[in-house]
Design a protein around this motif. Structure first.
Motif, PDB file in Angstrom:
ATOM      1  N   GLY A  66       0.649  -1.137   0.040  1.00  0.00           N
ATOM      2  CA  GLY A  66       0.042   0.109   0.051  1.00  0.00           C
ATOM      3  C   GLY A  66       0.826   1.169  -0.118  1.00  0.00           C
ATOM      4  O   GLY A  66       0.318   2.403   0.305  1.00  0.00           O
ATOM      5  N   ILE A  67       2.380   1.318  -0.155  1.00  0.00           N
ATOM      6  CA  ILE A  67       3.034   2.287  -0.443  1.00  0.00           C
ATOM      7  C   ILE A  67       3.441   2.495  -1.677  1.00  0.00           C
ATOM      8  O   ILE A  67       3.919   1.657  -2.312  1.00  0.00           O
ATOM      9  N   GLN A  68       3.072   3.871  -2.291  1.00  0.00           N
ATOM     10  CA  GLN A  68       3.495   4.151  -3.629  1.00  0.00           C
ATOM     11  C   GLN A  68       4.877   4.780  -3.488  1.00  0.00           C
ATOM     12  O   GLN A  68       5.083   5.647  -2.803  1.00  0.00           O
ATOM     13  N   VAL A  69       5.707   4.463  -4.558  1.00  0.00           N
ATOM     14  CA  VAL A  69       7.075   5.102  -4.506  1.00  0.00           C
ATOM     15  C   VAL A  69       7.175   5.262  -5.952  1.00  0.00           C
ATOM     16  O   VAL A  69       7.014   4.730  -7.001  1.00  0.00           O
ATOM     17  N   ASP A  70       8.351   6.371  -6.139  1.00  0.00           N
ATOM     18  CA  ASP A  70       8.559   6.843  -7.661  1.00  0.00           C
ATOM     19  C   ASP A  70      10.091   6.398  -7.802  1.00  0.00           C
ATOM     20  O   ASP A  70      10.673   5.631  -6.685  1.00  0.00           O
ATOM     21  N   GLU A  71      10.733   6.599  -8.753  1.00  0.00           N
ATOM     22  CA  GLU A  71      12.015   6.243  -8.997  1.00  0.00           C
ATOM     23  C   GLU A  71      13.081   6.904  -8.128  1.00  0.00           C
ATOM     24  O   GLU A  71      13.998   6.379  -7.661  1.00  0.00           O
ATOM     25  N   PHE A  72      12.712   7.982  -7.652  1.00  0.00           N
ATOM     26  CA  PHE A  72      13.431   9.052  -6.939  1.00  0.00           C
ATOM     27  C   PHE A  72      13.652   8.269  -5.545  1.00  0.00           C
ATOM     28  O   PHE A  72      14.662   7.979  -4.990  1.00  0.00           O
ATOM     29  N   ILE A  73      12.427   7.568  -5.052  1.00  0.00           N
ATOM     30  CA  ILE A  73      12.340   6.964  -3.782  1.00  0.00           C
ATOM     31  C   ILE A  73      13.187   5.573  -3.603  1.00  0.00           C
ATOM     32  O   ILE A  73      13.931   5.450  -2.847  1.00  0.00           O
ATOM     33  N   VAL A  74      12.952   5.161  -4.717  1.00  0.00           N
ATOM     34  CA  VAL A  74      13.687   3.746  -4.989  1.00  0.00           C
ATOM     35  C   VAL A  74      15.270   3.967  -4.954  1.00  0.00           C
ATOM     36  O   VAL A  74      15.797   3.072  -4.762  1.00  0.00           O
ATOM     37  N   GLN A  75      15.598   4.885  -5.705  1.00  0.00           N
ATOM     38  CA  GLN A  75      17.142   5.363  -5.515  1.00  0.00           C
ATOM     39  C   GLN A  75      17.522   5.478  -4.382  1.00  0.00           C
ATOM     40  O   GLN A  75      18.621   4.943  -3.740  1.00  0.00           O
TER      41      GLN A  75
END
Length: 578
Positions: free
Chosen positions: A512-521
């Motif tokens: 239930g946690i949406q992450v973008d590429e910045f957070i994944v990095q």
């Protein structure tokens, strides 16, 4: 009850008129409470508990007035007895007595944010409570504000005054103490507020200032931010609040739904028709509230983790298949949370959207109430599922696999490792988790577990700031760890007890946690091993941090605009004690 009494139409819905100790009296009184979208009648007799001829619980200063004590008895009957009413948060009772949607916010340190937050709420007729828990319950601070006590916010006014040749204005908030006395004693107070001497009698009459020891007082927004910590808001809609002085109550649509095992969560199409009348909003968006309430949680003995996701839709009858969901990202959403009613506020441009309310208990049937509140009219309809097709039935979101012991087994481990102490320390948790992992399917992964992980697990669930968990807090933590363990096992495709870099984003989405590429990095730099994988303990640690920080951010995001303001003390608490 004090907030309820501000609006006779609300009060009469809960306390039906025509009841008295004279005409038609038979010892029976009736009250009504809102339960899961319907008004439920509760009948009681008028035998009230006393001691030494005095009422034990609620009483009025008027010895001939009993409606509040009788209402309290009816509410106690609904909830299971007077003990069930001891302590708690006012917004829970507000929902039961109004049918409104409730939210809890942290008071911002910047008083300029507070005024812009309160004004539209009061215009919509919201019931607002405030309180300060930073001291001994019902003891006063140096300026008369009681700790652990609920006050009502009843007004916001810009007051003009004249000092010598200077004419200025100040924004003041009006507050009501339901006790009827023990008022604020600082600037602008009834007793010591010399500032009122600079305000004309006509201006004081305009804002309806009463210089009485009646529990009502005024204070500046800056003083409010210094003396109160929590704001609880109960939003009311047109069908709930019929008061002519309210300019813009919410428009509300409601839906009763079910989660059915192996069918995937239901879907609702939301059409936002017209942007808000907000000149300060350059993007011309529609503000809304979504409220997802689990039904009959006390009877079932289960309070599940639930979440809300919103996707862009192609039309007002769009149904998103598992293929669609695998290709699309939600435009907005919440992390999974374990509460009776999950409330989410946001803004979107006019158009068609799909709302998906999901639950972690995919193997159990559950009922819910979904409410959509918008400033302008909205159209929300349940999306019919297409004909039965195996490709349209999504897989379970996060199966509960036996990666960690059950909650009952964990309770025995709590007793074993914490001894006679009623609390679990980080070291106790480290020993407990080490034993649990070593005996399960993740045997060997306990070597990756550290005491630092367990310190974070404890402080992020510690509601009292003591660096330890009681049994209830420990069980809540264990539920989270078990849920995330099931997700880890689902996405660990090669069963090597780690998640590869590409497996991390879908696992977080399933939680239930949406992450973008910045957070994944950021995750790859901070939480992965040298080979760019995340271990099982590391995954639990990552989820705990993300879950806490996102919930904390939402509690500070008072306007739903994705921007918060914190003072230095709040910032240090969030960043250092985690």
């Amino acid at each position: 009850m004090a907030s309820l009494s501000l609006y006779p139409s609300l009060l009469h819905r809960v306390v039906p008129s025509g009841q008295s100790f004279q005409k038609g009296y038979n010892g029976c009184f009736k009250f009504r409470f809102w339960q899961y979208g319907e008004w439920t009648e509760v009948q009681i007799d008028d035998r009230l508990p006393t001691q030494n001829s005095q009422l034990i619980y609620l009483s009025s200063t008027d010895k001939d007035e009993f409606w509040s004590a009788l209402l309290e008895k009816a509410y106690a009957k609904l909830k299971g007895g007077y003990n069930a009413l001891n302590l708690g948060l006012p917004h829970e009772a507000m929902a039961d007595m109004t049918g409104g949607v409730t939210e809890v916010f942290t008071v911002p340190p910047d008083h300029r944010m507070l005024g812009s937050f309160l004004r539209p709420l009061l215009q919509k007729g919201a019931l607002i409570n405030c309180g300060n828990s930073k001291g001994p319950s019902e003891k006063r601070n140096e300026l008369g504000i009681l700790f652990g006590h609920a006050y009502s916010v009843t007004g916001l006014e810009t007051v003009r005054g004249k000092y010598q040749d200077y004419i200025g204005s100040v924004e003041l908030v009006r507050i009501q103490n339901p006790w009827g006395n023990t008022e604020w004693e600082g600037p602008w107070s009834d007793k010591k507020g010399i500032e009122w001497n600079m305000v004309s009698a006509e201006e004081q009459q305009r804002v309806q200032r009463n210089q009485l020891d009646d529990g009502e007082f005024w204070m500046s927004l800056a003083d409010f931010c210094q003396n109160f910590e929590i704001i609880e808001v109960c939003h009311l809609s047109e069908d709930t609040l019929s008061v002519s002085t309210v300019k813009k109550p919410w428009k509300c649509t409601s839906h009763h739904g079910k989660w059915i095992p192996q069918q995937g969560p239901p879907q609702y199409n939301l059409t936002l028709l017209e942007e808000d009348d907000d000149p300060s909003d350059p993007e011309l968006t529609c503000s809304f509230l979504l409220a997802l309430m689990q039904k009959h949680t006390r009877k079932r003995g289960v309070l599940s983790y639930v979440a809300l996701q919103i996707y862009k839709a192609r039309s007002e009858r769009d149904f998103l298949t598992p293929w669609d969901l695998s290709q699309l990202r939600p435009v907005l959403g919440t992390p999974q949370d374990q509460r009776r009613e999950l409330v989410f506020r946001g803004r979107l441009a006019p158009g068609h959207y799909v709302i998906i309310p999901s639950t972690s208990e995919t193997s159990q049937e559950g009922q819910f109430l979904l409410r959509v509140l918008t400033e302008k009219a909205n159209k929300t309809t349940a999306v019919e599922r297409p004909g039965v097709d195996a490709n349209l039935i999504p897989p379970p979101m996060s199966p509960r696999l036996a990666g960690l012991p059950s909650v009952n087994e964990a309770r025995d481990l709590f007793v074993k490792h914490c001894g006679k102490s009623p609390y679990c320390t980080p070291l106790d948790l480290y020993n407990l988790l080490t034993e649990s992992i070593a005996k399960g399917v993740f045997a060997g992964s306990e070597k990756k577990l550290s005491l630092e992980h367990c310190k974070s697990f404890v402080v992020l669930m510690d509601s009292q700031g003591m660096g330890r968990l009681d049994l209830i807090e420990f069980q809540a933590l264990w539920e989270k760890l078990r849920k995330w363990t099931g997700i880890f096992m689902t996405f660990d495709k090669n069963k090597n007890q780690t998640l590869d870099y590409l497996e991390i984003p879908p696992a977080l989405t399933a939680a239930g946690i949406q992450v973008d590429e910045f957070i994944v990095q950021l995750i790859s730099l901070r939480y992965t091993e040298p080979d760019m994988t995340v271990s099982f303990p590391g995954f639990l640690f990552l989820l705990m941090k993300l879950d806490y920080m996102m919930r904390k951010f939402q509690s500070f995001d008072m306007t739903g605009m994705g921007v918060i303001s914190v003072n230095c003390r709040q910032f240090l608490h969030m960043t250092m004690y985690n």
